[in-house]
Design a protein around this motif. Structure first.
Motif, PDB file in Angstrom:
ATOM      1  N   GLY A 233     -73.346   2.504  19.522  1.00 35.40           N
ATOM      2  CA  GLY A 233     -72.335   3.557  19.522  1.00 35.40           C
ATOM      3  C   GLY A 233     -72.761   4.691  20.433  1.00 35.40           C
ATOM      4  N   TRP A 234     -71.804   5.310  21.107  1.00 40.41           N
ATOM      5  CA  TRP A 234     -72.070   6.419  22.020  1.00 40.41           C
ATOM      6  C   TRP A 234     -71.207   7.610  21.643  1.00 40.41           C
ATOM      7  N   GLY A 235     -71.761   8.797  21.789  1.00 39.17           N
ATOM      8  CA  GLY A 235     -70.936   9.987  21.668  1.00 39.17           C
ATOM      9  C   GLY A 235     -71.533  11.077  20.804  1.00 39.17           C
ATOM     10  N   PRO A 236     -70.938  12.266  20.829  1.00 38.13           N
ATOM     11  CA  PRO A 236     -71.471  13.413  20.084  1.00 38.13           C
ATOM     12  C   PRO A 236     -71.356  13.274  18.572  1.00 38.13           C
ATOM     13  N   MET A 237     -70.559  12.314  18.112  1.00 41.68           N
ATOM     14  CA  MET A 237     -70.375  12.135  16.666  1.00 41.68           C
ATOM     15  C   MET A 237     -71.369  11.145  16.057  1.00 41.68           C
ATOM     16  N   MET A 238     -72.150  10.460  16.888  1.00 43.35           N
ATOM     17  CA  MET A 238     -73.024   9.403  16.377  1.00 43.35           C
ATOM     18  C   MET A 238     -74.186   9.967  15.561  1.00 43.35           C
ATOM     19  N   SER A 239     -74.569   9.235  14.528  1.00 44.15           N
ATOM     20  CA  SER A 239     -75.694   9.612  13.678  1.00 44.15           C
ATOM     21  C   SER A 239     -77.012   9.232  14.337  1.00 44.15           C
ATOM     22  N   GLN A 240     -78.037  10.052  14.114  1.00 45.45           N
ATOM     23  CA  GLN A 240     -79.372   9.721  14.588  1.00 45.45           C
ATOM     24  C   GLN A 240     -80.231   9.107  13.490  1.00 45.45           C
ATOM     25  N   THR A 241     -79.604   8.724  12.387  1.00 44.98           N
ATOM     26  CA  THR A 241     -80.321   8.037  11.323  1.00 44.98           C
ATOM     27  C   THR A 241     -80.294   6.532  11.590  1.00 44.98           C
ATOM     28  N   ALA A 242     -81.446   5.926  11.650  1.00 46.20           N
ATOM     29  CA  ALA A 242     -81.567   4.476  11.851  1.00 46.20           C
ATOM     30  C   ALA A 242     -80.833   4.002  13.092  1.00 46.20           C
ATOM     31  N   PHE A 243     -81.022   4.720  14.208  1.00 50.48           N
ATOM     32  CA  PHE A 243     -80.360   4.340  15.443  1.00 50.48           C
ATOM     33  C   PHE A 243     -81.183   3.365  16.268  1.00 50.48           C
ATOM     34  N   PHE A 244     -82.458   3.147  15.883  1.00 49.50           N
ATOM     35  CA  PHE A 244     -83.364   2.312  16.676  1.00 49.50           C
ATOM     36  C   PHE A 244     -84.002   1.275  15.765  1.00 49.50           C
ATOM     37  N   ILE A 245     -83.293   0.166  15.542  1.00 46.09           N
ATOM     38  CA  ILE A 245     -83.775  -0.912  14.679  1.00 46.09           C
ATOM     39  C   ILE A 245     -84.023  -2.147  15.518  1.00 46.09           C
ATOM     40  N   LYS A 246     -85.222  -2.707  15.415  1.00 40.54           N
ATOM     41  CA  LYS A 246     -85.575  -3.926  16.146  1.00 40.54           C
ATOM     42  C   LYS A 246     -86.394  -4.810  15.196  1.00 40.54           C
ATOM     43  N   ASP A 247     -85.725  -5.713  14.491  1.00 40.75           N
ATOM     44  CA  ASP A 247     -86.344  -6.595  13.503  1.00 40.75           C
ATOM     45  C   ASP A 247     -86.020  -8.049  13.807  1.00 40.75           C
ATOM     46  N   VAL A 248     -86.966  -8.926  13.542  1.00 39.56           N
ATOM     47  CA  VAL A 248     -86.689 -10.359  13.545  1.00 39.56           C
ATOM     48  C   VAL A 248     -87.370 -10.951  12.316  1.00 39.56           C
ATOM     49  N   ILE A 249     -86.620 -11.785  11.582  1.00 41.59           N
ATOM     50  CA  ILE A 249     -87.072 -12.325  10.300  1.00 41.59           C
ATOM     51  C   ILE A 249     -86.944 -13.843  10.328  1.00 41.59           C
ATOM     52  N   GLY A 250     -87.989 -14.528   9.860  1.00 46.17           N
ATOM     53  CA  GLY A 250     -87.958 -15.981   9.760  1.00 46.17           C
ATOM     54  C   GLY A 250     -88.619 -16.434   8.474  1.00 46.17           C
ATOM     55  N   GLU A 252     -91.446 -17.602   7.895  1.00 46.69           N
ATOM     56  CA  GLU A 252     -92.868 -17.271   7.808  1.00 46.69           C
ATOM     57  C   GLU A 252     -93.151 -15.771   7.759  1.00 46.69           C
ATOM     58  N   GLY A 253     -92.098 -14.960   7.850  1.00 44.16           N
ATOM     59  CA  GLY A 253     -92.322 -13.515   7.797  1.00 44.16           C
ATOM     60  C   GLY A 253     -91.395 -12.775   8.731  1.00 44.16           C
ATOM     61  N   SER A 254     -91.834 -11.617   9.193  1.00 42.70           N
ATOM     62  CA  SER A 254     -90.991 -10.792  10.056  1.00 42.70           C
ATOM     63  C   SER A 254     -91.847 -10.039  11.057  1.00 42.70           C
ATOM     64  N   ALA A 255     -91.207  -9.638  12.152  1.00 40.19           N
ATOM     65  CA  ALA A 255     -91.861  -8.813  13.166  1.00 40.19           C
ATOM     66  C   ALA A 255     -90.913  -7.686  13.523  1.00 40.19           C
ATOM     67  N   SER A 256     -91.464  -6.492  13.664  1.00 45.01           N
ATOM     68  CA  SER A 256     -90.639  -5.313  13.904  1.00 45.01           C
ATOM     69  C   SER A 256     -91.281  -4.414  14.943  1.00 45.01           C
ATOM     70  N   ILE A 257     -90.432  -3.768  15.741  1.00 46.19           N
ATOM     71  CA  ILE A 257     -90.890  -2.673  16.581  1.00 46.19           C
ATOM     72  C   ILE A 257     -90.801  -1.407  15.749  1.00 46.19           C
ATOM     73  N   VAL A 258     -91.895  -0.696  15.640  1.00 52.17           N
ATOM     74  CA  VAL A 258     -91.928   0.548  14.857  1.00 52.17           C
ATOM     75  C   VAL A 258     -92.262   1.679  15.818  1.00 52.17           C
TER      76      VAL A 258
END
Length: 362
Positions: A233-250, A252-258
């Protein structure tokens, strides 16, 4: 050509054009022979570069006068196809910012023209050149199948950033423009073909075209049973809460960018922050005999990761090697078409409120 530096023109002198121009200036394989833009941005970029580089309003004129070997296209997306075809017809190699075109047929046309002309065509998938993103994809390969991939990049934008977003939305929705990067990552993680896409989209402002939307989310299904979602989403109304999520789950577990800093307050519209990773977290799903986790999560530091400008240098080094070493770019180009097909199918799915088979637009 190998006996001298490659003469390269930069067409489009905004954020990405400037970053690539700096990369060319730093690489001995290239000589920056001209800057092309219709407005004042080329003057500002020449001043930033601190060199007496010729300026042009027209790419065709610039190619002839500079005898360019290569062209870097960093303009608005709706001009990419025409400029790429023109540069290839003039005998130039082409580096083009994503997407290749605004349609799958247009992207295929550009790729076919490059192959017929015997010229190199490299698409600006910047994350492919980031060593930590490469490691992240390799970690995904250890998690088993199927995979669940969760990714987003929402941008709370104002001022110049909001102007840029509004200009981009003259031709593309956010899930297309940004989504090609992350669908490319998903395809690399699954190593499987995307089959179908569902999506939603909402127009949250009257400052964009009537039929455009500035928030969207897609859900994609792959042939191996993997699924993924991407939100933008783009624009002045967008929330900055949880805007950067990068998860992969399988299984055997999961890997995330933190990325605590890049994903923190005020960073959502920062181009520099979009490629940063800071750390990777690898979670193991295996349980011990007493039902507890058998191994703790692993944290992998990304200290020393390349910044945005270094990534552009890595991209342009890849471009140089493709030309000078005559590297085969067939897979690179085909994958650029495939990731574009997914996000364009998602765009159609959002507009028509239905699931879209990828083959419908391929």
């Amino acid at each position: 050509m190998a006996d001298r530096a490659l003469r390269v023109l930069v067409v489009g002198c905004g954020n990405m054009g400037a970053a690539h121009a700096l990369a060319y200036q730093a690489l001995p394989e290239f000589t920056l022979c001209g800057l092309v833009a219709r407005g004042d941005s080329k003057h500002r970029l020449r001043q930033q570069l601190g060199a007496d580089i010729p300026l042009f309003d027209d790419m065709q004129v610039a190619i002839i006068q500079t005898q360019a070997d290569a062209v870097c296209i960093a303009t608005w997306p709706d001009s990419h196809e025409v400029l790429a075809l023109t540069a290839l017809a003039a005998g130039c190699h082409v580096f083009i910012e994503k997407p290749v075109a605004t349609t799958v047929s247009g992207a295929k046309r550009v790729v076919a023209t490059a192959q017929l002309a015997g010229k190199k065509l490299v698409v600006g998938y910047i994350l492919r050149h980031h060593p930590v993103w490469q490691q992240y994809i390799e970690l995904a390969h250890t998690l088993g199948k199927p995979l669940v991939m969760r990714m987003n990049l929402n941008q709370q934008s104002a001022g110049a950033a909001w102007h840029t977003h509004k200009m981009l939305m003259q031709s593309l929705s956010p899930i297309v423009d940004c989504g090609v990067h992350y669908l490319d990552v998903m395809c690399q993680m699954t190593q499987s073909s995307p089959l179908s896409v569902s999506a939603i989209g909402v127009r949250l402002t009257d400052q964009i075209p009537a039929k455009q939307f500035n928030y969207g989310q897609l859900q994609v299904r792959f042939a191996d049973g993997s699924v993924g979602w991407y939100e933008a989403g783009w624009g002045p109304m967008m929330s900055q809460t949880a805007f950067f999520i990068k998860d992969v789950i399988g299984p055997e577990g999961s890997a995330s960018i933190v990325a605590r800093e890049a994903g923190g307050e005020g960073q959502s519209a920062s181009v520099e922050a979009h490629t940063r990773t800071e750390s990777l977290r690898l979670h193991h799903s295996r349980l011990s005999a007493d039902g507890e986790f058998a191994a703790p999560d692993e944290w992998i530091s990304a200290d020393g990761e390349p910044d945005h400008y270094e990534l552009c240098r890595l991209e342009q080094n890849f471009f140089a090697r493709a030309i000078l070493d005559d590297n085969d770019l067939t897979q690179h180009q085909q994958q650029a078409i495939e990731s574009l097909a997914v996000v364009l199918a998602a765009d159609l799915a959002a507009r028509e409120q239905r699931m879209v088979n990828i083959k419908e637009i391929s």
